[in-house]
Write a protein that holds these residues in place. Structure first.
Motif, PDB file in Angstrom:
ATOM      1  N   SER A 193       0.844  -1.196   0.000  1.00 11.67           N
ATOM      2  CA  SER A 193       0.000   0.000   0.000  1.00 11.67           C
ATOM      3  C   SER A 193       0.880   1.246   0.000  1.00 11.67           C
ATOM      4  O   SER A 193       1.446   1.620   1.028  1.00 11.67           O
ATOM      5  N   HIS A 194       1.000   1.872  -1.160  1.00 13.38           N
ATOM      6  CA  HIS A 194       1.862   3.052  -1.306  1.00 13.38           C
ATOM      7  C   HIS A 194       1.486   4.115  -0.271  1.00 13.38           C
ATOM      8  O   HIS A 194       0.310   4.495  -0.171  1.00 13.38           O
ATOM      9  N   PRO A 195       2.446   4.622   0.506  1.00 16.44           N
ATOM     10  CA  PRO A 195       2.128   5.663   1.480  1.00 16.44           C
ATOM     11  C   PRO A 195       1.507   6.881   0.803  1.00 16.44           C
ATOM     12  O   PRO A 195       1.904   7.278  -0.292  1.00 16.44           O
ATOM     13  N   LEU A 196       0.531   7.475   1.462  1.00 19.40           N
ATOM     14  CA  LEU A 196      -0.175   8.657   0.953  1.00 19.40           C
ATOM     15  C   LEU A 196       0.036   9.807   1.932  1.00 19.40           C
ATOM     16  O   LEU A 196      -0.240   9.666   3.122  1.00 19.40           O
ATOM     17  N   VAL A 197       0.502  10.941   1.432  1.00 17.48           N
ATOM     18  CA  VAL A 197       0.721  12.122   2.274  1.00 17.48           C
ATOM     19  C   VAL A 197      -0.273  13.199   1.878  1.00 17.48           C
ATOM     20  O   VAL A 197      -0.456  13.496   0.687  1.00 17.48           O
ATOM     21  N   ASP A 198      -0.926  13.789   2.887  1.00 18.76           N
ATOM     22  CA  ASP A 198      -1.848  14.895   2.659  1.00 18.76           C
ATOM     23  C   ASP A 198      -1.778  15.819   3.862  1.00 18.76           C
ATOM     24  O   ASP A 198      -1.974  15.377   5.006  1.00 18.76           O
ATOM     25  N   GLY A 199      -1.498  17.091   3.623  1.00 14.87           N
ATOM     26  CA  GLY A 199      -1.361  18.017   4.736  1.00 14.87           C
ATOM     27  C   GLY A 199      -0.232  17.589   5.656  1.00 14.87           C
ATOM     28  O   GLY A 199       0.897  17.355   5.208  1.00 14.87           O
ATOM     29  N   ASP A 200      -0.533  17.455   6.941  1.00 14.84           N
ATOM     30  CA  ASP A 200       0.489  17.077   7.926  1.00 14.84           C
ATOM     31  C   ASP A 200       0.554  15.582   8.184  1.00 14.84           C
ATOM     32  O   ASP A 200       1.361  15.136   9.005  1.00 14.84           O
ATOM     33  N   LEU A 201      -0.288  14.818   7.511  1.00 16.26           N
ATOM     34  CA  LEU A 201      -0.411  13.398   7.838  1.00 16.26           C
ATOM     35  C   LEU A 201       0.048  12.481   6.705  1.00 16.26           C
ATOM     36  O   LEU A 201      -0.037  12.829   5.523  1.00 16.26           O
ATOM     37  N   LEU A 202       0.533  11.309   7.088  1.00 15.03           N
ATOM     38  CA  LEU A 202       0.829  10.213   6.176  1.00 15.03           C
ATOM     39  C   LEU A 202      -0.126   9.073   6.500  1.00 15.03           C
ATOM     40  O   LEU A 202      -0.243   8.664   7.666  1.00 15.03           O
ATOM     41  N   TYR A 203      -0.824   8.572   5.479  1.00  7.59           N
ATOM     42  CA  TYR A 203      -1.799   7.497   5.657  1.00  7.59           C
ATOM     43  C   TYR A 203      -1.225   6.212   5.079  1.00  7.59           C
ATOM     44  O   TYR A 203      -0.657   6.207   3.983  1.00  7.59           O
ATOM     45  N   THR A 204      -1.405   5.121   5.821  1.00 11.99           N
ATOM     46  CA  THR A 204      -0.873   3.847   5.364  1.00 11.99           C
ATOM     47  C   THR A 204      -1.734   2.702   5.875  1.00 11.99           C
ATOM     48  O   THR A 204      -2.420   2.828   6.909  1.00 11.99           O
ATOM     49  N   MET A 205      -1.708   1.591   5.168  1.00 10.54           N
ATOM     50  CA  MET A 205      -2.451   0.409   5.569  1.00 10.54           C
ATOM     51  C   MET A 205      -1.518  -0.509   6.357  1.00 10.54           C
ATOM     52  O   MET A 205      -0.495  -0.962   5.846  1.00 10.54           O
ATOM     53  N   VAL A 206      -1.861  -0.751   7.621  1.00 17.67           N
ATOM     54  CA  VAL A 206      -1.030  -1.569   8.505  1.00 17.67           C
ATOM     55  C   VAL A 206      -1.644  -2.953   8.707  1.00 17.67           C
ATOM     56  O   VAL A 206      -0.986  -3.974   8.582  1.00 17.67           O
ATOM     57  N   GLY A 207      -2.941  -2.993   9.040  1.00 16.71           N
ATOM     58  CA  GLY A 207      -3.624  -4.259   9.262  1.00 16.71           C
ATOM     59  C   GLY A 207      -3.652  -4.678  10.715  1.00 16.71           C
ATOM     60  O   GLY A 207      -2.709  -4.442  11.485  1.00 16.71           O
ATOM     61  N   GLY A 208      -4.782  -5.295  11.105  1.00 19.39           N
ATOM     62  CA  GLY A 208      -4.951  -5.766  12.475  1.00 19.39           C
ATOM     63  C   GLY A 208      -6.177  -5.140  13.107  1.00 19.39           C
ATOM     64  O   GLY A 208      -6.849  -4.286  12.516  1.00 19.39           O
ATOM     65  N   ASP A 209      -6.480  -5.551  14.326  1.00 19.00           N
ATOM     66  CA  ASP A 209      -7.654  -5.026  15.029  1.00 19.00           C
ATOM     67  C   ASP A 209      -7.474  -3.544  15.333  1.00 19.00           C
ATOM     68  O   ASP A 209      -6.538  -3.136  16.028  1.00 19.00           O
ATOM     69  N   GLY A 210      -8.394  -2.746  14.814  1.00 18.91           N
ATOM     70  CA  GLY A 210      -8.373  -1.317  15.071  1.00 18.91           C
ATOM     71  C   GLY A 210      -7.267  -0.548  14.380  1.00 18.91           C
ATOM     72  O   GLY A 210      -7.076   0.636  14.652  1.00 18.91           O
ATOM     73  N   GLN A 211      -6.547  -1.190  13.463  1.00 19.15           N
ATOM     74  CA  GLN A 211      -5.425  -0.515  12.811  1.00 19.15           C
ATOM     75  C   GLN A 211      -5.291  -0.910  11.337  1.00 19.15           C
ATOM     76  O   GLN A 211      -4.188  -0.961  10.798  1.00 19.15           O
ATOM     77  N   GLY A 212      -6.437  -1.163  10.714  1.00 22.22           N
ATOM     78  CA  GLY A 212      -6.388  -1.418   9.279  1.00 22.22           C
ATOM     79  C   GLY A 212      -5.764  -0.256   8.547  1.00 22.22           C
ATOM     80  O   GLY A 212      -4.939  -0.428   7.646  1.00 22.22           O
ATOM     81  N   ILE A 213      -6.159   0.963   8.930  1.00 22.15           N
ATOM     82  CA  ILE A 213      -5.577   2.194   8.401  1.00 22.15           C
ATOM     83  C   ILE A 213      -5.006   2.994   9.570  1.00 22.15           C
ATOM     84  O   ILE A 213      -5.651   3.128  10.617  1.00 22.15           O
ATOM     85  N   VAL A 214      -3.786   3.527   9.373  1.00 18.12           N
ATOM     86  CA  VAL A 214      -3.128   4.316  10.410  1.00 18.12           C
ATOM     87  C   VAL A 214      -2.690   5.647   9.809  1.00 18.12           C
ATOM     88  O   VAL A 214      -2.160   5.688   8.691  1.00 18.12           O
ATOM     89  N   ALA A 215      -2.920   6.736  10.545  1.00 15.75           N
ATOM     90  CA  ALA A 215      -2.456   8.067  10.161  1.00 15.75           C
ATOM     91  C   ALA A 215      -1.294   8.460  11.066  1.00 15.75           C
ATOM     92  O   ALA A 215      -1.410   8.396  12.297  1.00 15.75           O
ATOM     93  N   LEU A 216      -0.181   8.859  10.448  1.00 21.36           N
ATOM     94  CA  LEU A 216       1.017   9.247  11.178  1.00 21.36           C
ATOM     95  C   LEU A 216       1.337  10.714  10.898  1.00 21.36           C
ATOM     96  O   LEU A 216       1.037  11.237   9.824  1.00 21.36           O
ATOM     97  N   ASP A 217       1.979  11.357  11.859  1.00 15.51           N
ATOM     98  CA  ASP A 217       2.547  12.680  11.610  1.00 15.51           C
ATOM     99  C   ASP A 217       3.674  12.514  10.590  1.00 15.51           C
ATOM    100  O   ASP A 217       4.609  11.748  10.807  1.00 15.51           O
ATOM    101  N   LYS A 218       3.593  13.231   9.474  1.00 12.64           N
ATOM    102  CA  LYS A 218       4.558  12.990   8.398  1.00 12.64           C
ATOM    103  C   LYS A 218       5.978  13.447   8.757  1.00 12.64           C
ATOM    104  O   LYS A 218       6.947  12.999   8.135  1.00 12.64           O
ATOM    105  N   LEU A 219       6.114  14.329   9.745  1.00 11.77           N
ATOM    106  CA  LEU A 219       7.434  14.834  10.115  1.00 11.77           C
ATOM    107  C   LEU A 219       8.094  14.049  11.233  1.00 11.77           C
ATOM    108  O   LEU A 219       9.314  14.106  11.404  1.00 11.77           O
ATOM    109  N   THR A 220       7.285  13.313  12.020  1.00 11.27           N
ATOM    110  CA  THR A 220       7.834  12.610  13.181  1.00 11.27           C
ATOM    111  C   THR A 220       7.551  11.109  13.182  1.00 11.27           C
ATOM    112  O   THR A 220       8.224  10.355  13.890  1.00 11.27           O
ATOM    113  N   GLY A 221       6.514  10.668  12.460  1.00 10.73           N
ATOM    114  CA  GLY A 221       6.111   9.266  12.497  1.00 10.73           C
ATOM    115  C   GLY A 221       5.205   8.935  13.668  1.00 10.73           C
ATOM    116  O   GLY A 221       4.823   7.775  13.849  1.00 10.73           O
ATOM    117  N   ASP A 222       4.825   9.928  14.472  1.00  7.88           N
ATOM    118  CA  ASP A 222       3.934   9.683  15.602  1.00  7.88           C
ATOM    119  C   ASP A 222       2.534   9.318  15.100  1.00  7.88           C
ATOM    120  O   ASP A 222       2.030   9.896  14.128  1.00  7.88           O
TER     121      ASP A 222
END
Length: 431
Positions: A169-198
């Motif tokens: 799943s190619h990482p997607l960046v929009d605004g301050d966030l990076l969206y990615t597909m991780v998988g698992g309970d409650g974490q199919g999709i995860v949004a990270l701070d694009k500058l820190t990875g938080d």
């Protein structure tokens, strides 16, 4: 001179998978109207190692992601993981000369099926480039010199299970966030701070799947679209809260192709007979099912995302292996051809693949075939209209007993940048 300057001014980067807006539309001007019979000029060729990840092009540089194997037996078995040792590498080249600018590499043992290399095209945003490897290693690097800014391991940080065909799943960046597909309970999709990875938010109970998140603006709202192994779901970009969700479950979790939008319609496609036409509400962020795919209608795509425009879906079908045009009103097939996947074929070719890119404002398409050929054709509701083809790469991967190239090219600087498992090539497209 004035003409050359005007053409250069219309140049456009290709900073990630399927282009600047991930819609598979090429917006540069001054390119060829057809592929000449004597072929196209090669600007440069540079040796690289294996991988399915297409290149990205930005700021006069080409970003290509590969895997340098050092130990283990590589084999392609859709039901069995291969165990390899080696390094995943991001190599940055000068877009005009192919000369290496810098390279970033890290050790990465593989335990995946089809282990040629990374699947995800690098994503360039501002001063950073993001790479997601097959085993779930996400890195943010400075584009100036390759310095590591932050990294995340989906296995270690999220306890995620690596899909049998690797994270794709190619990482997607929009605004301050990076969206990615991780998988698992409650974490199919995860949004990270694009500058820190938080982590900013996580949502959805599902396996990782293979489809990149995408963004649409519809019903007065910008929506994050997640095509998971169990549904197409619309999310709030800032919070991850859900707007709407419609079930669809491709076999083997093979939700790969990005859902594509034309007007108020969205088309999602998966392998075998999974396909879904969605009616988007024009006034609010809601949606409903319009029709579903059946064995002899729709187009059931796997590795290559269809293009949806003018009420017609164009894509390669994983069962038939041909390029098929589909009427969006009811899923009926308007025509099909093997010219884009295996010229001369009459029956079928398993997972026949061609990567379609529409030239903006026209019905002309650049088509990169799994044969390693670059084609141009007019695609309309009434048929496939050939505008030439030329070989640019050797097919070096294996699939179902045949040699293929399964990598989406990049288009920028009036050039196609394409790779196989041995080299990346830059081919001139200027008129």
């Amino acid at each position: 001179m004035l003409g050359a300057t005007a053409t250069a001014a219309m140049a456009d980067d290709w900073p990630g998978w399927m282009g600047p807006t991930r819609d598979g539309v090429y917006r540069e001007t001054g390119i060829i109207d057809e592929v000449p019979a004597d072929g196209l000029d090669v600007k440069w060729r540079v040796p690289i190692a294996g991988g399915y990840a297409g290149p990205a092009v930005a700021e006069g540089r080409v970003f290509v992601f590969d895997y340098q194997k050092t130990d283990g037996e590589s084999f392609n078995n859709p039901g069995q993981r291969a165990a390899l040792k080696g390094q995943e590498r991001l190599t940055v080249l000068d877009a005009e000369t192919g000369k290496q600018v810098w390279q970033y590499a890290y050790d990465c043992p593989y335990s995946i099926s089809y282990p040629a290399g990374p699947r995800c095209t690098p994503t360039v945003d501002g001063d950073l480039v993001y790479i997601l490897g097959s085993e779930g290693d996400l890195h943010a690097l400075r584009i100036s010199d390759g310095e590591l800014v932050w990294k995340r391991s989906f296995k270690q940080d999220f306890g995620a299970e690596v899909p049998i065909w690797g994270f794709a799943s190619h990482p997607l960046v929009d605004g301050d966030l990076l969206y990615t597909m991780v998988g698992g309970d409650g974490q199919g999709i995860v949004a990270l701070d694009k500058l820190t990875g938080d982590v900013k938010w996580k949502t959805l109970d599902c396996n990782a799947g293979y489809c990149t998140p995408s963004i649409i603006e519809h019903g007065g709202v910008r929506q994050l679209i997640a095509y998971t192994p169990v549904s197409v779901t619309s999310l709030n970009l800032a919070t991850g809260s859900q707007y709407w969700s419609i079930p669809i479950a491709p076999e083997f979790d093979m939700a790969i192709a990005r859902p594509m939008v034309d007007g108020d319609l969205m088309y999602a496609s998966g392998i075998r007979v999974e396909a879904l036409m969605i009616q988007l509400d024009s006034q609010r962020p809601e949606a409903k099912e319009l029709w579903r795919g059946e064995p002899k209608n729709a187009v059931h795509s796997a590795n290559a995302t269809p293009i949806f425009t003018g009420g017609v879906v164009y894509g390669t079908d994983c069962d038939k292996g041909s390029l098929i045009a589909v009427d969006s009103k009811d899923g009926s097939r308007l025509w099909e051809t093997f010219e884009a996947t295996k010229p001369g074929e009459k029956r079928f070719i398993k997972h026949g693949t061609a990567f379609l890119t529409r030239i903006d404002g026209t019905d002309r398409y650049l088509i990169f075939s799994e044969t390693g050929d670059l084609l141009m054709a007019r695609l309309t509701a009434d048929g496939y209209h050939d505008l030439g083809r030329t070989p640019i790469l050797e097919p070096t991967s294996e699939c179902f007993g045949r040699s293929v190239v399964w990598s989406h090219p990049a288009y920028a600087n009036q050039t196609i940048y394409a790779r196989n498992d041995k080299e990346i090539v830059a081919v001139d497209l200027a008129k």
